[in-house]
Write an enzyme that holds these catalytic residues in place. Structure first.
Site, PDB file in Angstrom:
ATOM      1  N   ARG A   1       7.067   2.884   2.000  1.00  0.00           N
ATOM      2  CA  ARG A   1       6.101   2.091   2.766  1.00  0.00           C
ATOM      3  C   ARG A   1       6.554   0.641   2.720  1.00  0.00           C
ATOM      4  NH1 ARG A   1      -0.162   0.527   1.410  1.00  0.00           N
ATOM      5  NH2 ARG A   1       0.858  -1.190   0.340  1.00  0.00           N
TER       6      ARG A   1
ATOM      7  N   TYR B   1      -2.549  -8.398   2.082  1.00  0.00           N
ATOM      8  CA  TYR B   1      -2.613  -7.036   1.567  1.00  0.00           C
ATOM      9  C   TYR B   1      -1.220  -6.414   1.394  1.00  0.00           C
ATOM     10  CZ  TYR B   1      -2.688  -2.134   1.205  1.00  0.00           C
ATOM     11  OH  TYR B   1      -2.404  -0.882   0.744  1.00  0.00           O
TER      12      TYR B   1
ATOM     13  N   ASP C   1       1.221   0.176   6.478  1.00  0.00           N
ATOM     14  CA  ASP C   1      -0.241   0.229   6.356  1.00  0.00           C
ATOM     15  C   ASP C   1      -0.864  -1.003   7.012  1.00  0.00           C
ATOM     16  OD1 ASP C   1      -2.869   0.526   5.554  1.00  0.00           O
ATOM     17  OD2 ASP C   1      -2.399   0.922   3.449  1.00  0.00           O
TER      18      ASP C   1
ATOM     19  N   HIS D   1      -4.141  -1.455   7.146  1.00  0.00           N
ATOM     20  CA  HIS D   1      -5.337  -1.724   6.342  1.00  0.00           C
ATOM     21  C   HIS D   1      -6.550  -2.090   7.188  1.00  0.00           C
ATOM     22  CE1 HIS D   1      -6.583  -2.424   2.030  1.00  0.00           C
ATOM     23  NE2 HIS D   1      -5.859  -1.333   2.008  1.00  0.00           N
TER      24      HIS D   1
ATOM     25  N   GLU E   1      -0.402   3.499   9.308  1.00  0.00           N
ATOM     26  CA  GLU E   1      -1.627   3.894   8.601  1.00  0.00           C
ATOM     27  C   GLU E   1      -2.772   2.921   8.874  1.00  0.00           C
ATOM     28  OE1 GLU E   1      -0.970   3.924   4.377  1.00  0.00           O
ATOM     29  OE2 GLU E   1      -3.111   3.869   3.937  1.00  0.00           O
TER      30      GLU E   1
ATOM     31  N   GLU F   1      -8.251   7.033   3.967  1.00  0.00           N
ATOM     32  CA  GLU F   1      -8.431   6.781   2.537  1.00  0.00           C
ATOM     33  C   GLU F   1      -9.853   6.333   2.203  1.00  0.00           C
ATOM     34  OE1 GLU F   1      -5.248   3.909   1.985  1.00  0.00           O
ATOM     35  OE2 GLU F   1      -6.710   2.305   1.762  1.00  0.00           O
TER      36      GLU F   1
ATOM     37  N   ARG G   1      -5.370  11.017   5.169  1.00  0.00           N
ATOM     38  CA  ARG G   1      -5.064  10.098   4.066  1.00  0.00           C
ATOM     39  C   ARG G   1      -6.038  10.181   2.886  1.00  0.00           C
ATOM     40  NH1 ARG G   1      -1.922   7.947   1.661  1.00  0.00           N
ATOM     41  NH2 ARG G   1      -2.511   5.752   1.626  1.00  0.00           N
TER      42      ARG G   1
ATOM     43  N   GLU H   1       1.610   9.950  -1.329  1.00  0.00           N
ATOM     44  CA  GLU H   1       1.784   8.565  -1.795  1.00  0.00           C
ATOM     45  C   GLU H   1       1.930   8.560  -3.314  1.00  0.00           C
ATOM     46  OE1 GLU H   1      -1.637   6.058  -1.192  1.00  0.00           O
ATOM     47  OE2 GLU H   1      -0.426   4.239  -1.196  1.00  0.00           O
TER      48      GLU H   1
ATOM     49  N   TRP I   1     -10.598  -6.247   4.943  1.00  0.00           N
ATOM     50  CA  TRP I   1      -9.506  -6.521   3.986  1.00  0.00           C
ATOM     51  C   TRP I   1      -8.481  -5.394   3.980  1.00  0.00           C
ATOM     52  CZ3 TRP I   1      -7.945  -3.848  -0.479  1.00  0.00           C
ATOM     53  CH2 TRP I   1      -6.811  -4.427  -1.088  1.00  0.00           C
TER      54      TRP I   1
HETATM   55  O1  KDG Z   1      -8.728   0.413  -3.630  1.00  0.00           O
HETATM   56  C1  KDG Z   1      -8.096   0.156  -2.433  1.00  0.00           C
HETATM   57  C2  KDG Z   1      -6.699   0.727  -2.459  1.00  0.00           C
HETATM   58  O2  KDG Z   1      -6.734   2.070  -2.838  1.00  0.00           O
HETATM   59  C3  KDG Z   1      -6.006   0.598  -1.122  1.00  0.00           C
HETATM   60  O3  KDG Z   1      -5.908  -0.748  -0.802  1.00  0.00           O
HETATM   61  C4  KDG Z   1      -4.626   1.211  -1.209  1.00  0.00           C
HETATM   62  O4  KDG Z   1      -4.347   1.061   1.143  1.00  0.00           O
HETATM   63  C5  KDG Z   1      -4.012   1.540   0.084  1.00  0.00           C
HETATM   64  C6  KDG Z   1      -2.943   2.550   0.086  1.00  0.00           C
HETATM   65  O5  KDG Z   1      -2.491   2.873   1.176  1.00  0.00           O
HETATM   66  O6  KDG Z   1      -2.583   3.027  -0.983  1.00  0.00           O
HETATM   67 MG    MG Z   2      -3.767   2.417   2.755  1.00  0.00          MG
END
Ligand code: KDG
Ligand code: MG
Length: 416
Positions: free
Chosen positions: A147, A159, A224, A226, A250, A276, A297, A353, A416
């Protein structure tokens, strides 16, 4: 035989973890992960105050029935706190069942569908050069999927970007101790970051281009977003990185808006992964039936355990959608092991992951899973294969820690 005791252990070996210990009347111990980053004590209370008293004396082998009981009986279904608590119970009961059978858990889930699980790791750098150094380190260790997250010119900390000191292991840990401002009563505030989507969209294609140029076409590259883009911004990015053959993009849009991915799909063939922050199969209904994603995810920890995530994967399998289970350091080694057993057993595994836990965390959680040549395996120890050392855990008290808050340049709060 029956459930005799339930104990909730909150420990902070470098970061906070919530672990459930279930003890049966014949002395078998099962472990479950209920860690919810930044909201750990809510799950601990849910387990201690509302779940544990209702489970004492129940048949520990009735895993499906217990899952349905915890899901349906409170009336207030789903949600991250509830489903992390359900997950902790579910994992602990599967751990007990497999320990009783004397088999690694994956054998109770149908046995191994493959010899190992392809892992992806996090490479990051504040500049493209530093990112490429990080990627090179993982390629040297045999990883086949990485990643990539890079700093954006003009923005500070963002991030997923953290420069490891030369030679040091990269440790992913976005949750930080909140700052106090000296006021009375004391205020605790998460750290803050600044974000600019337009700057990110201008920069990211050049990151993919540079990594591809240095490492060639074979390495699987993931990224990612996010949850930070609007649907049309995400569509623009998915299209712009298409020439670099990404393995996936992602969380390009906010997770709760399932229909947002329709627009992204209309403009691009970049594979999409999301989930996630989801906690049930219902969060995936539109995404799966309309084939708006390619990878699921979720993790066992946040989606109702092995039973909950297996429901999602069975549904996804009908549509040819694969797994890409969440495995950050805020999923404990117990949750990570649960992900690995499920991933080894299901037919529609895709990728896993892998963010290694710190040495301190691994002194508390004794694991038997392994990573070798970029491939993960849950190991052959009966059960989940992870034991918590309670004495070691007791040495690490809970510390309040929160994920950062993200703001646009004008000060408004962003995802975030
Ligand atoms: O607690 C938040 C994290 O698990 C997250 O920011 C991790 O985005 C993430 C990832 O892809 O592992
Ligand atoms: Mg993520």
């Amino acid at each position: 035989m029956s459930i005799q005791r339930l104990d909730v252990i909150v420990t902070s070996p470098g970061r906070n973890f919530v672990t459930l210990k279930i003890t049966t009347s014949d002395g078998i111990i099962g472990w479950g992960d209920g860690t919810l980053n930044g909201r750990e004590l809510a799950v601990a209370s849910y387990l201690r105050d509302h779940v544990a008293p209702t489970l004492v004396g129940r048949d520990e082998s009735a895993i499906e029935q217990t899952w349905q009981y915890l899901y349906r009986s409170p009336y207030w279904r789903r949600g991250p706190v509830t489903m992390a608590a359900v997950a902790a119970v579910d994992m602990a009961l599967w751990d007990i069942a497999a320990k009783k059978a004397g088999e690694p858990l994956y054998k109770l889930l149908g046995g191994a569908s493959r010899t190992g699980l392809m892992a992806y790791v996090h490479a990051s750098g504040s500049t493209i050069e530093r990112l490429n150094d990080a990627v090179a380190g993982y390629v040297d260790q045999g990883f086949q999927a990485v990643r990539i997250q890079s700093g954006v010119p003009g923005l500070g900390q963002i991030y997923g970007v953290h420069d490891a000191a030369p030679g040091a292991a990269y440790e992913y840990e976005p949750a930080g101790r909140p700052a106090t401002d000296g006021s009375e009563p004391a205020a605790l505030r998460p750290t803050e970051e600044t974000w600019d989507t337009a700057a990110y969209l201008r920069h990211l294609p050049s990151v993919f281009a540079a990594v591809r140029e240095q490492f060639g076409g074979e390495l699987r590259l993931l990224h990612d977003g996010h949850h930070r883009m609007s649907p049309i911004e995400a569509a623009k990015l998915a299209k712009a990185i298409e020439p670099y053959d990404p393995f996936w993009l992602e969380d390009c849009t906010p997770g709760e808006d399932q229909a947002a991915l329709r627009l992204v799909r209309q403009h691009s063939v970049t594979p999409l992964a999301i989930g996630e922050v989801f906690n049930s199969v219902h969060d995936y209904q539109t995404l799966i039936t309309e084939r708006l994603i390619d990878y699921v995810r979720s993790s066992t920890t946040h989606a109702g355990g092995i039973t909950g995530l297996r429901q999602i994967m069975t549904f996804a399998g009908i549509y040819g959608i694969r797994s890409g289970f969440h495995g950050p350091t805020d999923v404990s080694p117990v949750g990570m092991a649960a992900n690995l057993h499920l991933g080894l057993a299901i037919h529609n595994f895709g990728i896993q992951e892998y963010m290694p836990h710190s040495a301190t965390a691994l002194e508390v959680f004794r694991t038997s899973y392994s990573v070798d040549g970029g491939m993960l395996h849950p190991g052959e120890t009966p059960g989940l294969g992870v034991e918590l050392d309670e004495q070691a855990a007791a040495a690490h008290e809970y510390v309040p820690a929160y994920l950062p808050v993200n703001r646009l340049r004008d000060g408004s709060v962003h995802d975030w």
